[in-house]
Scaffold this motif. Structure first.
Motif, PDB file in Angstrom:
ATOM      1  N   SER A  30      -8.012  59.866 -93.818  1.00 39.40           N
ATOM      2  CA  SER A  30      -9.319  60.138 -94.421  1.00 39.40           C
ATOM      3  C   SER A  30     -10.450  59.636 -93.540  1.00 39.40           C
ATOM      4  O   SER A  30     -11.485  60.290 -93.381  1.00 39.40           O
ATOM      5  CB  SER A  30      -9.412  59.485 -95.804  1.00 39.40           C
ATOM      6  OG  SER A  30      -8.459  60.033 -96.690  1.00 39.40           O
ATOM      7  N   GLN A  31     -10.266  58.466 -92.943  1.00 40.59           N
ATOM      8  CA  GLN A  31     -11.300  57.917 -92.062  1.00 40.59           C
ATOM      9  C   GLN A  31     -11.475  58.764 -90.811  1.00 40.59           C
ATOM     10  O   GLN A  31     -12.599  58.947 -90.336  1.00 40.59           O
ATOM     11  CB  GLN A  31     -10.950  56.482 -91.691  1.00 40.59           C
ATOM     12  CG  GLN A  31     -11.135  55.490 -92.831  1.00 40.59           C
ATOM     13  CD  GLN A  31     -10.746  54.070 -92.438  1.00 40.59           C
ATOM     14  OE1 GLN A  31      -9.700  53.845 -91.840  1.00 40.59           O
ATOM     15  NE2 GLN A  31     -11.575  53.114 -92.787  1.00 40.59           N
ATOM     16  N   THR A  32     -10.359  59.295 -90.285  1.00 43.77           N
ATOM     17  CA  THR A  32     -10.504  60.155 -89.111  1.00 43.77           C
ATOM     18  C   THR A  32     -11.312  61.395 -89.458  1.00 43.77           C
ATOM     19  O   THR A  32     -12.165  61.831 -88.674  1.00 43.77           O
ATOM     20  CB  THR A  32      -9.132  60.595 -88.539  1.00 43.77           C
ATOM     21  OG1 THR A  32      -8.446  61.428 -89.478  1.00 43.77           O
ATOM     22  CG2 THR A  32      -8.269  59.396 -88.185  1.00 43.77           C
ATOM     23  N   MET A  33     -11.082  61.966 -90.643  1.00 35.76           N
ATOM     24  CA  MET A  33     -11.803  63.167 -91.037  1.00 35.76           C
ATOM     25  C   MET A  33     -13.290  62.896 -91.204  1.00 35.76           C
ATOM     26  O   MET A  33     -14.144  63.641 -90.703  1.00 35.76           O
ATOM     27  CB  MET A  33     -11.211  63.727 -92.334  1.00 35.76           C
ATOM     28  CG  MET A  33     -11.863  65.021 -92.808  1.00 35.76           C
ATOM     29  SD  MET A  33     -11.774  66.386 -91.622  1.00 35.76           S
ATOM     30  CE  MET A  33     -10.042  66.838 -91.724  1.00 35.76           C
ATOM     31  N   PHE A  34     -13.630  61.808 -91.893  1.00 33.43           N
ATOM     32  CA  PHE A  34     -15.038  61.461 -92.067  1.00 33.43           C
ATOM     33  C   PHE A  34     -15.719  61.248 -90.718  1.00 33.43           C
ATOM     34  O   PHE A  34     -16.840  61.698 -90.485  1.00 33.43           O
ATOM     35  CB  PHE A  34     -15.173  60.209 -92.943  1.00 33.43           C
ATOM     36  CG  PHE A  34     -15.506  60.512 -94.372  1.00 33.43           C
ATOM     37  CD1 PHE A  34     -16.818  60.512 -94.822  1.00 33.43           C
ATOM     38  CD2 PHE A  34     -14.505  60.811 -95.280  1.00 33.43           C
ATOM     39  CE1 PHE A  34     -17.133  60.800 -96.144  1.00 33.43           C
ATOM     40  CE2 PHE A  34     -14.795  61.098 -96.601  1.00 33.43           C
ATOM     41  CZ  PHE A  34     -16.113  61.092 -97.038  1.00 33.43           C
ATOM     42  N   GLN A  35     -15.030  60.546 -89.820  1.00 35.06           N
ATOM     43  CA  GLN A  35     -15.639  60.257 -88.529  1.00 35.06           C
ATOM     44  C   GLN A  35     -15.866  61.526 -87.717  1.00 35.06           C
ATOM     45  O   GLN A  35     -16.948  61.731 -87.142  1.00 35.06           O
ATOM     46  CB  GLN A  35     -14.759  59.284 -87.734  1.00 35.06           C
ATOM     47  CG  GLN A  35     -15.403  58.860 -86.428  1.00 35.06           C
ATOM     48  CD  GLN A  35     -14.588  57.877 -85.616  1.00 35.06           C
ATOM     49  OE1 GLN A  35     -14.985  57.522 -84.516  1.00 35.06           O
ATOM     50  NE2 GLN A  35     -13.451  57.444 -86.120  1.00 35.06           N
ATOM     51  N   ILE A  36     -14.883  62.400 -87.688  1.00 40.95           N
ATOM     52  CA  ILE A  36     -14.989  63.614 -86.882  1.00 40.95           C
ATOM     53  C   ILE A  36     -16.079  64.543 -87.401  1.00 40.95           C
ATOM     54  O   ILE A  36     -16.905  65.056 -86.633  1.00 40.95           O
ATOM     55  CB  ILE A  36     -13.634  64.343 -86.846  1.00 40.95           C
ATOM     56  CG1 ILE A  36     -12.626  63.531 -86.029  1.00 40.95           C
ATOM     57  CG2 ILE A  36     -13.775  65.747 -86.256  1.00 40.95           C
ATOM     58  CD1 ILE A  36     -11.188  63.958 -86.234  1.00 40.95           C
ATOM     59  N   VAL A  37     -16.095  64.771 -88.711  1.00 45.99           N
ATOM     60  CA  VAL A  37     -17.112  65.658 -89.292  1.00 45.99           C
ATOM     61  C   VAL A  37     -18.508  65.100 -89.066  1.00 45.99           C
ATOM     62  O   VAL A  37     -19.446  65.832 -88.698  1.00 45.99           O
ATOM     63  CB  VAL A  37     -16.855  65.867 -90.806  1.00 45.99           C
ATOM     64  CG1 VAL A  37     -18.019  66.601 -91.459  1.00 45.99           C
ATOM     65  CG2 VAL A  37     -15.552  66.634 -91.020  1.00 45.99           C
TER      66      VAL A  37
END
Length: 427
Positions: free
Chosen positions: A102-109
């Motif tokens: 989830s953290q990777t997704m938030f960071q990338i977006v």
């Protein structure tokens, strides 16, 4: 059995695979059980747990130039390479690591929408896991863009390509559509979505949440043409406490949180955790061993792809048996009072996940009834922040999510079906 209905592993081989997982048939404190909740966190591969534990026993830093430090550093460097090339199928790009997918997704977006100065809107779907859906909503609010949601197909439980395109225009800078649903099991046509989006706007960034899909089928970022995708090892036979994501070259060098003197495409902050990489390498080796059982190759990606394809066919066969049953044991489609939601005949568009209910019994109570009989499943209901938007867009009141794993066999499926029939008849 034809490939359309899947291909089962030979029984002896299936049992060999199951023996490689921890507590596959029983909890040491609570006794025998059938763990059909692998979408919430899959059974743990013993080799992955042991690899993680082996690294954690040493105090050495993987950024030190001595024997143990170099050994730990090898897990990080080789693990990074294998995750990118073998799991994601990437030929370039960079790896993003965080405490969770989830953290990777938030960071990338966030990074994409902060860096891209053109475009007035971003698109995602109502079916997304909150970490993907809310990441886009958050970044749109932060950057002043219109947030657009694509509704689900209530018949199939998926997101139709044509429906996505109703929300995409030349001012769309980001499209985020998950690879497979964690409730319906429906597989999205990510490659076709990317192709159609690029026809409208070749510069648009297209990303996909593959957390649910990764344990069931092949990920191929090059073939799909996506700019980013993520996985969660704890749902992929591995360990909790880490998430991995691929980003393309054009995303990798965007301005992001980074130590000043690190290379432009490095996203890692602080000292890496070698055990997380060692555990994922053990998962990769396990999948490759399945591939080796069926083909001869020296190429690890080829073996991994073969292994995942064999896993997918095994799971499709289990899914077919769960739905149709046998002359001796009726399947879910044929048990009175049982409802299978967003069901479809063509199982080539499904991962091994079933959304179901039993008439006359609410979902939490039904989960308890299964638990009393030694079966672990999970309810997805409107009172849950993780489920409300998704069950609403699917047009269902809620669901019991049933998610076996490829290492389960026909005996496990039949046991589940008999217990389901018993519960349904007791209402």
């Amino acid at each position: 059995m034809n490939a359309e209905h899947g291909i089962l592993f030979p029984e002896e081989y299936q049992k060999h695979l199951k023996a490689q997982f921890c507590y596959a048939d029983a909890d040491p404190l609570y006794g025998p059980r059938l763990f059909f909740e692998n979408s919430g966190g899959s059974l743990r591969l013993r080799a992955a747990v042991e690899a993680k534990a082996a690294c954690e026993q040493f105090p050495d830093c993987p950024e030190r130039n001595y024997a143990r430090g170099l050994k730990l550093a090898h897990y990080v460097s080789e693990g990074t390479k294998e995750i990118l090339e073998v799991v994601f199928g990437a030929k370039s790009g960079a790896l993003v690591t965080e405490l969770s997918a989830s953290q990777t997704m938030f960071q990338i977006v966030d990074v994409i929408l902060e860096n891209v100065k053109w475009g007035t809107n971003a698109v995602t779907s109502c079916l997304e896991h909150p970490s993907a859906h809310d990441a886009v909503e958050y970044a749109c609010t932060k950057t002043g863009r219109e947030f657009r949601e694509v509704p689900a197909n209530k018949t199939t439980g998926g997101i139709d390509v044509d429906e996505v395109m109703k929300y995409v225009d030349k001012d769309t800078c980001l499209v985020s559509i998950m690879a497979a649903s964690n409730i319906s099991g429906n597989i999205m046509d990510v490659k076709e979505i990317v192709r159609r989006v690029k026809e409208v706007n070749p510069e648009c960034y297209v990303i996909t949440d593959a957390v649910q899909h990764a344990p069931h089928a092949v990920i191929d970022v090059e073939d799909w043409g996506v700019d980013a995708t993520n996985i969660a090892p704890y749902k992929f036979f591995g360990v909790r406490g880490c998430g991995f994501a691929y980003v393309s070259d054009r995303v990798a060098t965007m301005m992001h949180h980074k130590l000043t003197f690190k290379d432009p495409d490095v996203w890692a902050l602080g000292t890496p955790t070698p055990g997380n990489f060692a555990a994922m390498m053990a998962v990769i080796d396990y999948v490759c061993s399945i591939g080796e059982h069926f083909i001869h190759s020296q190429n690890k990606r080829e073996l991994f792809v073969e292994g995942m394809n064999r896993i997918h066919m095994q799971e499709r066969a289990l899914l077919y048996r769960m739905l149709e049953g046998t002359p001796e044991v009726p399947g879910l489609r044929h048990i009175p009072n049982v409802e299978v939601y967003v069901d479809m005949e063509d199982l080539t568009y499904k991962d091994l996940i079933i959304a179901m209910g039993i008439k006359g019994i609410d979902y939490p109570e039904c989960v308890i009834e299964y638990m009393k009989r030694g079966v672990t499943v999970f309810e997805r209901v409107r009172s849950s922040m993780y489920s409300k938007r998704i069950v609403d867009t699917l047009g269902i009141p809620g669901a019991i999510r049933v998610s076996p794993l490829h290492c389960h066999g026909t005996e496990d499926v039949d046991k589940f079906l008999k217990i389901t029939k018993e519960i349904a008849e007791s209402v």
